[in-house]
Design a protein around this motif. Structure first.
Motif, PDB file in Angstrom:
ATOM      1  N   VAL A   1       0.814  -1.100  -0.013  1.00 46.20           N
ATOM      2  CA  VAL A   1       0.182   0.044  -0.039  1.00 46.20           C
ATOM      3  C   VAL A   1       1.012   1.222   0.006  1.00 46.20           C
ATOM      4  N   ARG A   2       0.502   1.878  -0.900  1.00 49.46           N
ATOM      5  CA  ARG A   2       1.419   3.288  -1.010  1.00 49.46           C
ATOM      6  C   ARG A   2       0.902   4.397  -0.089  1.00 49.46           C
ATOM      7  N   SER A  55      -5.118  -2.608  12.408  1.00 51.40           N
ATOM      8  CA  SER A  55      -4.380  -2.317  11.148  1.00 51.40           C
ATOM      9  C   SER A  55      -4.606  -3.089  10.034  1.00 51.40           C
ATOM     10  N   ASP A  56      -5.284  -4.533  10.438  1.00 49.84           N
ATOM     11  CA  ASP A  56      -5.530  -5.488   9.456  1.00 49.84           C
ATOM     12  C   ASP A  56      -6.751  -4.979   8.720  1.00 49.84           C
ATOM     13  N   GLU A  57      -7.643  -4.582   9.556  1.00 54.76           N
ATOM     14  CA  GLU A  57      -8.937  -4.229   8.848  1.00 54.76           C
ATOM     15  C   GLU A  57      -8.811  -2.819   8.004  1.00 54.76           C
ATOM     16  N   VAL A  58      -7.905  -1.930   8.249  1.00 57.03           N
ATOM     17  CA  VAL A  58      -7.470  -0.857   7.392  1.00 57.03           C
ATOM     18  C   VAL A  58      -6.905  -1.417   6.069  1.00 57.03           C
ATOM     19  N   LEU A  59      -6.176  -2.458   6.137  1.00 56.65           N
ATOM     20  CA  LEU A  59      -5.331  -2.836   4.939  1.00 56.65           C
ATOM     21  C   LEU A  59      -6.561  -3.499   4.123  1.00 56.65           C
ATOM     22  N   GLN A  60      -7.554  -4.303   4.689  1.00 59.28           N
ATOM     23  CA  GLN A  60      -8.576  -4.937   3.956  1.00 59.28           C
ATOM     24  C   GLN A  60      -9.477  -3.978   3.097  1.00 59.28           C
ATOM     25  N   THR A  61      -9.565  -2.857   3.913  1.00 59.52           N
ATOM     26  CA  THR A  61     -10.434  -1.931   3.414  1.00 59.52           C
ATOM     27  C   THR A  61      -9.682  -0.898   2.354  1.00 59.52           C
ATOM     28  N   VAL A  62      -8.656  -0.622   2.480  1.00 60.17           N
ATOM     29  CA  VAL A  62      -7.772   0.104   1.478  1.00 60.17           C
ATOM     30  C   VAL A  62      -7.455  -0.986   0.378  1.00 60.17           C
ATOM     31  N   ARG A  63      -7.474  -1.958   0.368  1.00 60.70           N
ATOM     32  CA  ARG A  63      -7.006  -2.962  -0.780  1.00 60.70           C
ATOM     33  C   ARG A  63      -8.476  -3.411  -1.615  1.00 60.70           C
ATOM     34  N   GLY A  64      -9.335  -3.112  -0.889  1.00 58.80           N
ATOM     35  CA  GLY A  64     -10.886  -3.347  -1.658  1.00 58.80           C
ATOM     36  C   GLY A  64     -11.169  -4.635  -1.424  1.00 58.80           C
TER      37      GLY A  64
END
Length: 64
Positions: A1-2, A55-64
């Motif tokens: 993730v950038r 942080s895991d939920e953030v990654l899931q959300t951002v990555r779609g």
């Protein structure tokens, strides 16, 4: 993730304005409350929706 970290100590309104100008889709906010809970507030810049996430939920959300 950038990711980009805001380089200056500036008011939140200016930081959000800069994110909008750069068409950044999500902004992660980490303040005292977030630090205490070990979470981040993720703001969707399109909808304005904010969520307190791990942080895991953030990654899931951002990555779609």
């Amino acid at each position: 993730v950038r990711a980009e970290i805001y380089p200056d100590s500036a008011k939140m309104k200016k930081q959000m304005g800069d994110a909008n100008d750069k068409q950044i889709p999500f902004v992660a906010i980490v303040g005292e409350n977030e630090m205490a809970e070990g979470k981040l507030t993720l703001k969707n810049m399109t909808t304005g929706e904010q969520s307190l996430l791990t942080s895991d939920e953030v990654l899931q959300t951002v990555r779609g």
